[in-house]
Scaffold this motif. Sequence first.
Motif, PDB file in Angstrom:
ATOM      1  N   ILE A 181     -58.037  -9.469  32.858  1.00  0.00           N
ATOM      2  CA  ILE A 181     -57.840 -10.303  33.906  1.00  0.00           C
ATOM      3  C   ILE A 181     -59.031 -10.933  33.979  1.00  0.00           C
ATOM      4  N   ILE A 182     -59.616 -12.102  33.522  1.00  0.00           N
ATOM      5  CA  ILE A 182     -60.362 -12.997  34.177  1.00  0.00           C
ATOM      6  C   ILE A 182     -60.176 -13.922  35.865  1.00  0.00           C
ATOM      7  N   THR A 183     -61.579 -14.794  36.329  1.00  0.00           N
ATOM      8  CA  THR A 183     -61.414 -14.690  37.457  1.00  0.00           C
ATOM      9  C   THR A 183     -61.813 -16.436  37.124  1.00  0.00           C
ATOM     10  N   ARG A 184     -61.593 -16.327  36.619  1.00  0.00           N
ATOM     11  CA  ARG A 184     -62.824 -17.964  36.273  1.00  0.00           C
ATOM     12  C   ARG A 184     -62.763 -18.762  35.062  1.00  0.00           C
ATOM     13  N   ALA A 185     -62.044 -20.171  35.116  1.00  0.00           N
ATOM     14  CA  ALA A 185     -61.512 -19.525  33.005  1.00  0.00           C
ATOM     15  C   ALA A 185     -61.567 -21.485  33.089  1.00  0.00           C
ATOM     16  N   ILE A 186     -62.552 -21.894  32.295  1.00  0.00           N
ATOM     17  CA  ILE A 186     -61.838 -23.573  31.956  1.00  0.00           C
ATOM     18  C   ILE A 186     -60.159 -23.870  31.100  1.00  0.00           C
ATOM     19  N   GLY A 187     -60.140 -24.850  31.944  1.00  0.00           N
ATOM     20  CA  GLY A 187     -58.526 -24.737  31.942  1.00  0.00           C
ATOM     21  C   GLY A 187     -57.509 -24.521  33.638  1.00  0.00           C
ATOM     22  N   ALA A 188     -58.152 -23.934  33.963  1.00  0.00           N
ATOM     23  CA  ALA A 188     -57.478 -23.471  35.103  1.00  0.00           C
ATOM     24  C   ALA A 188     -57.146 -23.771  36.588  1.00  0.00           C
ATOM     25  N   GLU A 189     -58.263 -24.333  36.829  1.00  0.00           N
ATOM     26  CA  GLU A 189     -58.187 -25.758  38.318  1.00  0.00           C
ATOM     27  C   GLU A 189     -59.338 -26.659  38.137  1.00  0.00           C
ATOM     28  N   ASP A 190     -58.549 -27.383  39.123  1.00  0.00           N
ATOM     29  CA  ASP A 190     -59.292 -28.972  39.074  1.00  0.00           C
ATOM     30  C   ASP A 190     -60.804 -28.809  38.454  1.00  0.00           C
ATOM     31  N   TYR A 191     -61.026 -27.699  39.626  1.00  0.00           N
ATOM     32  CA  TYR A 191     -62.425 -27.806  40.363  1.00  0.00           C
ATOM     33  C   TYR A 191     -62.995 -26.302  39.294  1.00  0.00           C
ATOM     34  N   ILE A 192     -63.750 -26.562  38.364  1.00  0.00           N
ATOM     35  CA  ILE A 192     -64.733 -25.598  37.821  1.00  0.00           C
ATOM     36  C   ILE A 192     -66.044 -25.089  37.865  1.00  0.00           C
ATOM     37  N   ASP A 193     -66.076 -23.538  38.784  1.00  0.00           N
ATOM     38  CA  ASP A 193     -67.117 -23.407  39.599  1.00  0.00           C
ATOM     39  C   ASP A 193     -68.595 -22.604  38.501  1.00  0.00           C
ATOM     40  N   ILE A 194     -69.069 -22.736  37.930  1.00  0.00           N
ATOM     41  CA  ILE A 194     -70.174 -22.823  37.292  1.00  0.00           C
ATOM     42  C   ILE A 194     -70.714 -21.405  37.145  1.00  0.00           C
ATOM     43  N   ASP A 195     -71.632 -20.512  36.694  1.00  0.00           N
ATOM     44  CA  ASP A 195     -73.047 -19.712  37.260  1.00  0.00           C
ATOM     45  C   ASP A 195     -73.835 -20.695  36.520  1.00  0.00           C
ATOM     46  N   PHE A 196     -75.151 -20.917  36.711  1.00  0.00           N
ATOM     47  CA  PHE A 196     -76.257 -21.065  35.737  1.00  0.00           C
ATOM     48  C   PHE A 196     -77.171 -19.559  36.116  1.00  0.00           C
ATOM     49  N   PHE A 197     -77.498 -19.595  35.051  1.00  0.00           N
ATOM     50  CA  PHE A 197     -79.137 -19.020  34.874  1.00  0.00           C
ATOM     51  C   PHE A 197     -79.910 -19.530  33.975  1.00  0.00           C
ATOM     52  N   HIS A 198     -81.399 -19.495  34.865  1.00  0.00           N
ATOM     53  CA  HIS A 198     -82.667 -19.513  34.169  1.00  0.00           C
ATOM     54  C   HIS A 198     -83.683 -18.225  33.999  1.00  0.00           C
ATOM     55  N   VAL A 199     -83.349 -18.234  32.557  1.00  0.00           N
ATOM     56  CA  VAL A 199     -84.278 -17.012  31.664  1.00  0.00           C
ATOM     57  C   VAL A 199     -85.892 -17.446  31.249  1.00  0.00           C
ATOM     58  N   SER A 200     -87.068 -16.798  31.684  1.00  0.00           N
ATOM     59  CA  SER A 200     -88.285 -16.469  30.647  1.00  0.00           C
ATOM     60  C   SER A 200     -88.549 -15.759  30.003  1.00  0.00           C
ATOM     61  N   LEU A 201     -88.608 -16.323  27.883  1.00  0.00           N
ATOM     62  CA  LEU A 201     -88.792 -15.230  27.531  1.00  0.00           C
ATOM     63  C   LEU A 201     -89.414 -15.013  27.546  1.00  0.00           C
ATOM     64  N   SER A 202     -89.410 -13.739  26.345  1.00  0.00           N
ATOM     65  CA  SER A 202     -90.795 -12.908  25.735  1.00  0.00           C
ATOM     66  C   SER A 202     -90.901 -12.877  24.512  1.00  0.00           C
ATOM     67  N   ARG A 203     -92.102 -12.823  23.643  1.00  0.00           N
ATOM     68  CA  ARG A 203     -92.253 -12.367  22.020  1.00  0.00           C
ATOM     69  C   ARG A 203     -91.844 -10.900  22.218  1.00  0.00           C
ATOM     70  N   GLY A 204     -90.819 -11.631  21.430  1.00  0.00           N
ATOM     71  CA  GLY A 204     -89.662  -9.885  20.237  1.00  0.00           C
ATOM     72  C   GLY A 204     -88.351 -10.010  21.676  1.00  0.00           C
ATOM     73  N   ASP A 205     -88.314 -11.061  21.722  1.00  0.00           N
ATOM     74  CA  ASP A 205     -87.039 -10.956  22.806  1.00  0.00           C
ATOM     75  C   ASP A 205     -86.125 -11.172  21.545  1.00  0.00           C
ATOM     76  N   ILE A 206     -84.855 -10.597  21.964  1.00  0.00           N
ATOM     77  CA  ILE A 206     -83.053 -11.534  21.305  1.00  0.00           C
ATOM     78  C   ILE A 206     -82.494 -11.584  22.095  1.00  0.00           C
ATOM     79  N   VAL A 207     -81.975 -12.634  22.559  1.00  0.00           N
ATOM     80  CA  VAL A 207     -81.530 -13.289  22.390  1.00  0.00           C
ATOM     81  C   VAL A 207     -79.421 -12.788  21.832  1.00  0.00           C
ATOM     82  N   LEU A 208     -78.907 -12.449  22.587  1.00  0.00           N
ATOM     83  CA  LEU A 208     -77.343 -12.290  22.377  1.00  0.00           C
ATOM     84  C   LEU A 208     -75.919 -12.942  22.794  1.00  0.00           C
ATOM     85  N   MET A 209     -75.111 -13.462  22.636  1.00  0.00           N
ATOM     86  CA  MET A 209     -74.190 -14.260  23.301  1.00  0.00           C
ATOM     87  C   MET A 209     -72.828 -13.737  22.633  1.00  0.00           C
ATOM     88  N   CYS A 210     -71.934 -13.229  23.079  1.00  0.00           N
ATOM     89  CA  CYS A 210     -70.596 -12.258  22.463  1.00  0.00           C
ATOM     90  C   CYS A 210     -69.351 -13.148  23.351  1.00  0.00           C
TER      91      CYS A 210
END
Length: 245
Positions: free
Chosen positions: A163-192
Amino acid sequence: MTVLKTFSITDIGKKRKLNQDYVYTSERTVGNLPNLFIVADGMGGHNAGDYASKFTVETIVEEIRTATEKNPEEILKRAIETANGKVLRMAGENPELEGMGTTVVAATCIGEELHVANVGDSRLYVIGEKITQVTRDHSLVEEMIRMGGIDRQSARNHPDKNIITRAIGAEDYIDIDFFHVSLSRGDIVLMCSDGLTNMLEDEEIRMILDGQRDIVEKAEQLVKAANNNGGKDNITVVLIEPFAE
C-alpha cells in the motif's frame, strides 16, 4: 567531462500476466538536462497500470524536452506535476482507466552531482563500499517504521507492504521528494521497482553488484536473483556508472 555507462532491463517476473513497469533511459541530452533516467511502476486493474506508467513516463520526457527552466529540480518538478494532472484527467474521462496510478523515480547526473525526484516506492540507491537508499518509500509500512510501530525486518513480510501513500494520479496535488547526491568514483547508481527490493535484501543487492564485473551482467544477475527468490512482481533495474572509464 563525466562519461556515463548505463544499462536497463525490465522483466515480467514469475507471477504477473502483465508488465506494468516502464523504464526510460537517455545518456544524451533531453531538453536542458544532460541525461535522464526514469522508472515507473503502474497500478490499476486490467491494462490501466501499464498504461499509467507508460503514459506518465512519456509525458515527463516530452515536458522535459520542451522545458525552458535551467534548474534540474524545477524541470523535474514541472514535468511530474504535468504528468500527474494528465493521468488524473485520462482516468476521469475513461472508465476503464479509473483508479490508475504509478510510482515514478527520475534522475539526472550532472557532473559529480545526481539530482533525483521520487513519488511512491520505486527506489534509487547509490552503491560504493556500502549500499545507501537515497529515496524514501511513500508507503504505509514505511510510515509505520518511522512512527516506531514496527521494525524494518517485520516490514518485509507485512500484509500491507504494497500500500503506497503517494502516487502519480492519486490526487490533484502531488507531493514530490527531491534529493541531491554527490557521487564518487567507483559509485554505481541503482534505480528499481519494488519487484526487485521485495525479493532481495539491500546487502544481497550489494553483493550481486560486487560479484559481477560487467554492468550488463550486474543487472541481469539482479533480475535472475529476484526471480529465483519468487519473482512475485515485475522487476525493473537501471544501473548507472557515472565515472565509466
